[in-house]
Design a protein around this motif. Structure first.
Motif, PDB file in Angstrom:
ATOM      1  N   GLY A  88       0.810  -1.207   0.000  1.00 17.76           N
ATOM      2  CA  GLY A  88       0.000   0.000   0.000  1.00 17.76           C
ATOM      3  C   GLY A  88       0.839   1.249   0.000  1.00 17.76           C
ATOM      4  N   LEU A  89       0.175   2.397   0.040  1.00 20.97           N
ATOM      5  CA  LEU A  89       0.847   3.686   0.039  1.00 20.97           C
ATOM      6  C   LEU A  89       1.138   4.106   1.470  1.00 20.97           C
ATOM      7  N   THR A  90       2.399   4.287   1.792  1.00 20.70           N
ATOM      8  CA  THR A  90       2.757   4.697   3.142  1.00 20.70           C
ATOM      9  C   THR A  90       2.309   6.120   3.448  1.00 20.70           C
ATOM     10  N   CYS A  91       1.993   6.895   2.417  1.00 15.55           N
ATOM     11  CA  CYS A  91       1.529   8.264   2.635  1.00 15.55           C
ATOM     12  C   CYS A  91       0.069   8.311   3.083  1.00 15.55           C
ATOM     13  N   GLY A  92      -0.612   7.164   3.095  1.00 13.47           N
ATOM     14  CA  GLY A  92      -1.964   7.118   3.618  1.00 13.47           C
ATOM     15  C   GLY A  92      -3.063   7.256   2.591  1.00 13.47           C
ATOM     16  N   GLY A  93      -2.720   7.474   1.341  1.00 15.60           N
ATOM     17  CA  GLY A  93      -3.742   7.647   0.319  1.00 15.60           C
ATOM     18  C   GLY A  93      -4.151   6.332  -0.312  1.00 15.60           C
ATOM     19  N   VAL A  94      -5.019   6.429  -1.299  1.00 17.34           N
ATOM     20  CA  VAL A  94      -5.506   5.273  -2.042  1.00 17.34           C
ATOM     21  C   VAL A  94      -5.416   5.600  -3.530  1.00 17.34           C
ATOM     22  N   ILE A  95      -4.891   4.671  -4.324  1.00 13.71           N
ATOM     23  CA  ILE A  95      -4.883   4.861  -5.775  1.00 13.71           C
ATOM     24  C   ILE A  95      -5.505   3.644  -6.450  1.00 13.71           C
ATOM     25  N   ASP A  96      -6.233   3.904  -7.526  1.00 12.37           N
ATOM     26  CA  ASP A  96      -6.741   2.844  -8.392  1.00 12.37           C
ATOM     27  C   ASP A  96      -5.860   2.801  -9.629  1.00 12.37           C
ATOM     28  N   VAL A  97      -5.396   1.612  -9.964  1.00 11.88           N
ATOM     29  CA  VAL A  97      -4.483   1.423 -11.090  1.00 11.88           C
ATOM     30  C   VAL A  97      -5.116   0.460 -12.082  1.00 11.88           C
ATOM     31  N   MET A  98      -5.187   0.870 -13.344  1.00  7.19           N
ATOM     32  CA  MET A  98      -5.693   0.001 -14.395  1.00  7.19           C
ATOM     33  C   MET A  98      -4.522  -0.502 -15.224  1.00  7.19           C
ATOM     34  N   VAL A  99      -4.463  -1.820 -15.401  1.00  2.00           N
ATOM     35  CA  VAL A  99      -3.387  -2.453 -16.169  1.00  2.00           C
ATOM     36  C   VAL A  99      -3.961  -2.961 -17.481  1.00  2.00           C
ATOM     37  N   THR A 100      -3.382  -2.504 -18.586  1.00  2.00           N
ATOM     38  CA  THR A 100      -3.890  -2.829 -19.923  1.00  2.00           C
ATOM     39  C   THR A 100      -2.796  -3.460 -20.765  1.00  2.00           C
ATOM     40  N   PRO A 101      -3.008  -4.672 -21.281  1.00  2.00           N
ATOM     41  CA  PRO A 101      -2.022  -5.263 -22.196  1.00  2.00           C
ATOM     42  C   PRO A 101      -2.122  -4.632 -23.581  1.00  2.00           C
ATOM     43  N   VAL A 102      -0.984  -4.464 -24.230  1.00  2.00           N
ATOM     44  CA  VAL A 102      -0.944  -3.897 -25.580  1.00  2.00           C
ATOM     45  C   VAL A 102      -0.198  -4.878 -26.477  1.00  2.00           C
ATOM     46  N   GLY A 103      -0.930  -5.450 -27.406  1.00  2.00           N
ATOM     47  CA  GLY A 103      -0.339  -6.426 -28.312  1.00  2.00           C
ATOM     48  C   GLY A 103      -1.291  -6.711 -29.459  1.00  2.00           C
ATOM     49  N   PRO A 104      -0.912  -7.567 -30.374  1.00  2.34           N
ATOM     50  CA  PRO A 104      -1.730  -7.822 -31.567  1.00  2.34           C
ATOM     51  C   PRO A 104      -3.148  -8.281 -31.257  1.00  2.34           C
ATOM     52  N   GLU A 105      -3.331  -9.056 -30.187  1.00  2.00           N
ATOM     53  CA  GLU A 105      -4.641  -9.610 -29.886  1.00  2.00           C
ATOM     54  C   GLU A 105      -5.382  -8.863 -28.785  1.00  2.00           C
ATOM     55  N   ALA A 106      -4.714  -7.922 -28.123  1.00  2.00           N
ATOM     56  CA  ALA A 106      -5.318  -7.261 -26.967  1.00  2.00           C
ATOM     57  C   ALA A 106      -6.367  -6.241 -27.397  1.00  2.00           C
ATOM     58  N   PRO A 107      -7.533  -6.211 -26.711  1.00  2.00           N
ATOM     59  CA  PRO A 107      -8.575  -5.219 -27.029  1.00  2.00           C
ATOM     60  C   PRO A 107      -8.052  -3.794 -26.854  1.00  2.00           C
ATOM     61  N   ALA A 108      -8.489  -2.897 -27.711  1.00  2.00           N
ATOM     62  CA  ALA A 108      -8.162  -1.465 -27.657  1.00  2.00           C
ATOM     63  C   ALA A 108      -6.694  -1.164 -27.957  1.00  2.00           C
TER      64      ALA A 108
END
Length: 380
Positions: A88-108
Motif C-alpha cells: 500500500g501507500l505509506t503516505c496514507g492515500g488510495v490509488i486505483d491502477v488500471m493495467v492494460t495489455p498492448v499487443g496484436p490480440e489485446a482489445p483497444a
C-alpha cells in the motif's frame, strides 16, 4: 500514460508487446496524479512510475500477469494498519491502477498505439478510457482529436460515444487530464461509467524577456520543468545562441512587439527580466491584458513601485496590476542566478498548482493536491 508516450511509441513501432499500468483515480494523499503510468515489456524492461516506489513491485507483477491473461484489470492500493504485510501507500492515500495489455490480440491496442504515436509526434490528443463500469467495457478506449474526429469504440448506448467525445474535447481544450462520470446512455449520472481522459498537448510556453545572466539560469530551470522556452531581447549582441544554448527559440525584437505577435494561451508564463522601464512598461501593459498563467517582473521594491506608477499612467487598471508578480519569485534568500531561477520557478509552480509557498513543516493542508491547475485571471 502520455508521460512516457515517446518510449512506448517506440516499443509499439518495434512490435514489442507490453502492458501499461495507469493511475486512474486518487483518494487522499498520493505521490502521482491520474494519468501517471508504469509500463513493462515482454522482456521485463520497466519504465515510468505510478507511486513514490511503495507499490511499484506489485504493479510490475500485475503487468507481467497481464501478458499471460491478455485482460485489462483494475486494482486498488491503499494503506492498512491491520495488515502490516499489505502492499500500500505509506503516505496514507488510495490509488486505483488500471493495467492494460498492448499487443496484436489485446482489445483497444490499436487505439492505444495510435494515441501514443500522436502524442510522441506532439499532436494534441485526448485518450478516453472506461475505468469503472461493466467488466466487458473496462479498458475500452477512444482517441479524440481537437476537431472532434475520433477512433475506437466504447460500445453501449449510441449517445455514449457522442457524450464521451464532447467531454474529452473539453478537457483537451483545457490541456487537462481528469475523470468524467456518465451513465451507459451517455447522460451525466454518477454511478454508471467513469472515464479517465488523458490529454496530450504541446508543452506550455515560458517566454523570458531580457537576455541577462539570470535569464540563462531561468532557461535551464524552465526546460527542466518541461516548458518550451523562448528568450526575447531587443539587443542582438546579447540575444545569441551562444549565451542561451538550451533555449528553444531566441528572438531579437522589442519585447512588447514580439508579445503582440506571438501565440500565448492560459498555460503560458511570462518572465520579465529586462529591468529597464523603456522595455518593461510597454511589455507589461500588453502582458497584463492577456489571459496567461503567470506574469512576473524582476526588480527591487523601489523599482516595482516606480514601475507600477508608470503603468498606471499608461492606463493599466488596479485589477490588471493585481496580476503582476513583482518582485518576481518566492522569498528563498536567493542570491545567485541559479538560486534566483529556483525562486521564480517555485512561484510559478505554486501559482499553477495552488500552493502556498510556505514550508510543509507544521502545515496541515494536503501535501498532494488534486492535480488540477488553477484558472488564469481573466483579461480585463
Amino acid at each position: 500514460m502520455f508521460d512516457i508516450a515517446a518510449e512506448l511509441s517506440r516499443w509499439a513501432e518495434e512490435g514489442r508487446e507490453f502492458a501499461v499500468a495507469t493511475v486512474v483515480a486518487v483518494d487522499g494523499s498520493a505521490p502521482r496524479a491520474p494519468g501517471a503510468a508504469l509500463a513493462v515489456d515482454s522482456e521485463g524492461t520497466a519504465i515510468g512510475s505510478v507511486s513514490g516506489g511503495c507499490v511499484e513491485g506489485a504493479v510490475y507483477d500485475l503487468c507481467v500477469q497481464a501478458f499471460k491473461d491478455g485482460e485489462t484489470v483494475l486494482e486498488r492500493f491503499g494503506y492498512s494498519d491491520e495488515d502490516a504485510f499489505a502492499v500500500g501507500l505509506t503516505c496514507g492515500g488510495v490509488i486505483d491502477v488500471m493495467v492494460t495489455p498492448v499487443g496484436p490480440e489485446a482489445p483497444a491496442s490499436a487505439v492505444l498505439r495510435s494515441a501514443l504515436s500522436a502524442a510522441a509526434r506532439g499532436e494534441p490528443t485526448a485518450l478516453a478510457r472506461v475505468v469503472r463500469g461493466p467488466v466487458e467495457l473496462l479498458g475500452r478506449a477512444l482517441l479524440v482529436r481537437p476537431d472532434g474526429s475520433y477512433e475506437g469504440c466504447l460500445g453501449g448506448h449510441p449517445d455514449l460515444e457522442r457524450t464521451a467525445v464532447a467531454e474529452a474535447r473539453a478537457l483537451l481544450d483545457a490541456g487537462r487530464t481528469g475523470t468524467v462520470e456518465l451513465s451507459e446512455d451517455g447522460s451525466h449520472c454518477p454511478g454508471g461509467l467513469m472515464l479517465l481522459v488523458e490529454s496530450s498537448v504541446p508543452p506550455p510556453r515560458m517566454i523570458v524577456f531580457g537576455a541577462i545572466d539570470f535569464a540563462a539560469a531561468l532557461v535551464r530551470a524552465g526546460k527542466f520543468l518541461g516548458y518550451h522556452v523562448t528568450v526575447c531581447d531587443a539587443r542582438p549582441v546579447f540575444a545569441t545562441r551562444g549565451r542561451f544554448p538550451e533555449a528553444d527559440d531566441i528572438v531579437v525584437d522589442w519585447p512588447h512587439r514580439y508579445l503582440r505577435r506571438t501565440e500565448t494561451d492560459g498555460r503560458t508564463v511570462l518572465c520579465v527580466l529586462t529591468h529597464d522601464a523603456k522595455f518593461d512598461v510597454p511589455l507589461l501593459k500588453a502582458a497584463l491584458r492577456l489571459p496567461v498563467a503567470y506574469v512576473g517582473a524582476m526588480g527591487s521594491r523601489r523599482t516595482h513601485a516606480d514601475r507600477e506608477r508608470r503603468l498606471r499612467e499608461t492606463g493599466v487598471s488596479e485589477r490588471e496590476l493585481t496580476r503582476l508578480r513583482s518582485p518576481i519569485g518566492l522569498d528563498l534568500g536567493a542570491r545567485s542566478p541559479e538560486e534566483t531561477a529556483m525562486s521564480i520557478v517555485a512561484e510559478i509552480i505554486a501559482v499553477r498548482r495552488g500552493g502556498t509557498g510556505v514550508p510543509l513543516t507544521g502545515l496541515e493542508t494536503p501535501i498532494h493536491r488534486d492535480g488540477r491547475e488553477r484558472g488564469t485571471a481573466a483579461a480585463a
